[in-house]
Each structure stands twice: as structure tokens, then as C-alpha cells.
Design a protein around this motif. Structure first.
Motif, PDB file in Angstrom:
ATOM      1  N   PHE A   1       0.828  -1.202   0.000  1.00 15.85           N
ATOM      2  CA  PHE A   1       0.000   0.000   0.000  1.00 15.85           C
ATOM      3  C   PHE A   1       0.861   1.249   0.000  1.00 15.85           C
ATOM      4  N   TRP A   2       0.226   2.363  -0.374  1.00 17.32           N
ATOM      5  CA  TRP A   2       0.853   3.681  -0.284  1.00 17.32           C
ATOM      6  C   TRP A   2       0.223   4.408   0.886  1.00 17.32           C
ATOM      7  N   GLY A   3       1.048   5.061   1.707  1.00 17.73           N
ATOM      8  CA  GLY A   3       0.541   5.762   2.877  1.00 17.73           C
ATOM      9  C   GLY A   3       0.922   7.224   2.868  1.00 17.73           C
ATOM     10  N   TYR A   4       0.035   8.040   3.436  1.00 14.89           N
ATOM     11  CA  TYR A   4       0.307   9.470   3.583  1.00 14.89           C
ATOM     12  C   TYR A   4      -0.072   9.893   4.995  1.00 14.89           C
TER      13      TYR A   4
ATOM     14  N   ASN B   1       5.156  10.506   3.329  1.00 10.31           N
ATOM     15  CA  ASN B   1       4.510   9.586   2.403  1.00 10.31           C
ATOM     16  C   ASN B   1       5.497   8.511   1.999  1.00 10.31           C
ATOM     17  N   GLY B   2       4.962   7.341   1.670  1.00  8.02           N
ATOM     18  CA  GLY B   2       5.857   6.245   1.351  1.00  8.02           C
ATOM     19  C   GLY B   2       5.138   5.049   0.782  1.00  8.02           C
ATOM     20  N   LEU B   3       5.914   4.056   0.420  1.00  9.20           N
ATOM     21  CA  LEU B   3       5.425   2.766  -0.057  1.00  9.20           C
ATOM     22  C   LEU B   3       5.712   1.733   1.023  1.00  9.20           C
ATOM     23  N   TYR B   4       4.718   0.898   1.335  1.00  7.99           N
ATOM     24  CA  TYR B   4       4.812   0.018   2.489  1.00  7.99           C
ATOM     25  C   TYR B   4       4.383  -1.400   2.126  1.00  7.99           C
ATOM     26  N   ALA B   5       4.898  -2.343   2.908  1.00  5.07           N
ATOM     27  CA  ALA B   5       4.497  -3.740   2.808  1.00  5.07           C
ATOM     28  C   ALA B   5       4.267  -4.262   4.223  1.00  5.07           C
TER      29      ALA B   5
END
Length: 267
Positions: free
Chosen positions: A75-78, A100-104
Motif C-alpha cells: 500500500f501507499w501511505g500518507y 509519504n511512502g510505499l509500504y508492505a
């Protein structure tokens, strides 16, 4: 032509795996805790110029659930964290920090990703971090959990790269102890981020303590929140700014908590 068909077949196979998984979860949901709290310093007299409000807004855009049957969610989070001098004339914002970032995520135990954190300013007032991290949460008995997080990357002060943003102000690691009561009516956490001071007046850790009480039995997300914070990491502008007053703040307000206990602990 065969290459084109083989690429189309590969794309189709990926879509067949990912699209059903995507439908299993809402596109938009809560990531970290969302709150609006206000309070006073504990190391000086409360006044209009020492009291403030702080709020955080955090959402996640779910891209893939259970990637190829592996159990990993992508997912992408902000997240936006704002410190607001709401009691001063003209009600200025002291600082807005954008993350903001890309997460697993896997099994509510492991959270990893890449995150950019910045105060959105330019020139000498600019502060930013780019880092990768991994966090592991281990339940301890029925009511407790321990979370350990490590991260490393590049920081900048002004327009110059500097590891001071990690070592002296933001930290490379975090340890959090969490408690969740029976029926999920009450939860609490104590979060400590060790620092590596280079001078006599530097602090050795950022510390956050928090207690959340669920106001209504019918809702599992709406809480009354009390939070204590000590450190320089709330407003990034406080990092590497001479003469900044170190606050020990106690604030109280309302929060929306994520269902996953992992995100309730995550720093």
C-alpha cells in the motif's frame, strides 16, 4: 509478435492475481492513528505562547492484498503531522511535517517500507529524511506487545545532507511497549527513540507516552486520548535550530485509532 503476446500474457496473469485481492479491502483506510489534541508544557508556566495543539491525519491507499498468496499487503501511505500555535495571535502553524511512502505489511507483525519525511520548507529552514525501515511487533501474553523498529537513510538540514537528522534528532531505532485492555476499551503505549547526543545539552531520547480510552462500546475506532511527549522530533524545524525551547508537552483530545495494533504502536 510473440514477445508482445508473451508480455500481454504476463500482465494478464498479474492482474488475475492482484485484482481479486484488491477487491477484498477498501481502497482507502486509516493507516497510523488520527488525532486532534491540545495541551500545555510541563516544564514552564502555561501561556498563550507555550501552549499549542497538535494533530495528525494518516491514510493508506491499499494497492494489493495477499500478493500472489504470500500474505504480504502492499500500500501507499500518507501522514501529515502539524504543530499549531493556536493560542497565539493570528494562530500560526509552527510546523507541518509531510510523510509519504510505499509500504508492505505481513501478518500484523511485520511492516517495512520506504518513507520520505519533510517539513515542506526551502532554504535554511528545510528539514527532510529519506529512509527505509522495518518494524516487527511481538505479542506478549494477552494484553501486551513489544515493537522494535530500525531505519537508515539520508537526512538533510537546509540544503545540505547530514546524518545529524538521524543521530541527534530523529533516531535510527525505536522501541515501543503497548498495552490493550479487555474488550479493547483501553490501550496505552510507551515509545522510546534513542539518540546519540554530541553535546552536553543534547537529549538522549525522544519519548512519547499515550493512553487511549474508547468512548462508545458500539464504535471500535473513536477514542479519548491523552499524550505526553518529550523531544525535538515533533516539529522538524526544531532540529538543528539554535536556541529552540525543548518542550515537555501534555495534551488531551480525540483520536481515531487503526484496527491493527501494529499501527497503534508504530512511531
Amino acid at each position: 509478435m510473440r514477445r508482445v503476446f508473451s508480455k500481454l500474457a504476463a500482465i494478464a496473469s498479474v492482474l488475475m492475481v492482484t485484482l481479486p485481492a484488491l477487491a477484498q479491502k477498501p481502497l482507502l483506510s486509516v493507516f497510523k492513528e488520527n488525532y486532534f489534541i491540545s495541551g500545555v508544557p510541563l516544564n514552564t508556566a502555561p501561556a498563550y505562547n507555550t501552549s499549542d495543539a497538535k494533530y495528525q491525519v494518516s491514510v493508506r491507499f491499499n494497492a494489493v492484498q495477499d500478493l500472489a498468496g504470500s500474505g504480504w499487503d502492499l500500500f501507499w501511505g500518507y501522514t501529515q503531522l502539524s504543530v499549531w500555535d493556536v493560542y497565539r495571535p493570528s494562530n500560526p502553524f509552527r510546523e507541518n511535517t509531510y510523510m509519504n511512502g510505499l509500504y508492505a505489511a505481513w501478518d500484523d507483525r511485520v511492516l517495512a517500507g520506504y518513507e520520505h519525511r519533510s517539513n515542506g520548507r526551502d532554504g535554511a529552514d528545510s528539514r527532510s529524511l529519506d529512509y527505509g525501515f522495518i518494524s516487527y511487533t511481538q505479542p506478549v501474553g494477552e494484553h501486551f506487545a513489544v515493537q522494535a523498529t530500525g531505519r537508515f537513510g539520508i537526512g538533510s538540514i537546509g540544503n545540505d545532507f547530514s546524518l545529524e537528522m538521524f543521530s541527534r534528532y530523529q533516531g535510527y531505532a525505536n522501541i515501543t511497549l503497548g498495552y490493550r485492555g479487555s474488550g479493547d476499551r483501553l490501550d496505552a503505549k510507551l515509545s522510546v527513540t534513542p539518540l546519540f547526543p554530541s553535546g552536553f545539552r543534547d537529549i538522549s531520547a525522544n519519548v512519547t507516552g499515550e493512553v487511549n480510552y474508547r468512548l462508545l462500546k458500539a464504535t471500535d475506532w473513536f477514542y479519548l486520548t491523552a499524550q505526553y511527549h518529550y523531544g525535538y522530533d515533533e516539529a522538524q524545524i526544531d532540529s538543528a535550530t539554535p536556541g529552540v525551547f525543548l518542550k515537555r508537552m501534555f495534551r488531551i483530545g480525540l483520536s481515531v485509532q487503526p484496527q491493527s495494533f501494529m499501527q497503534r504502536l508504530f512511531f
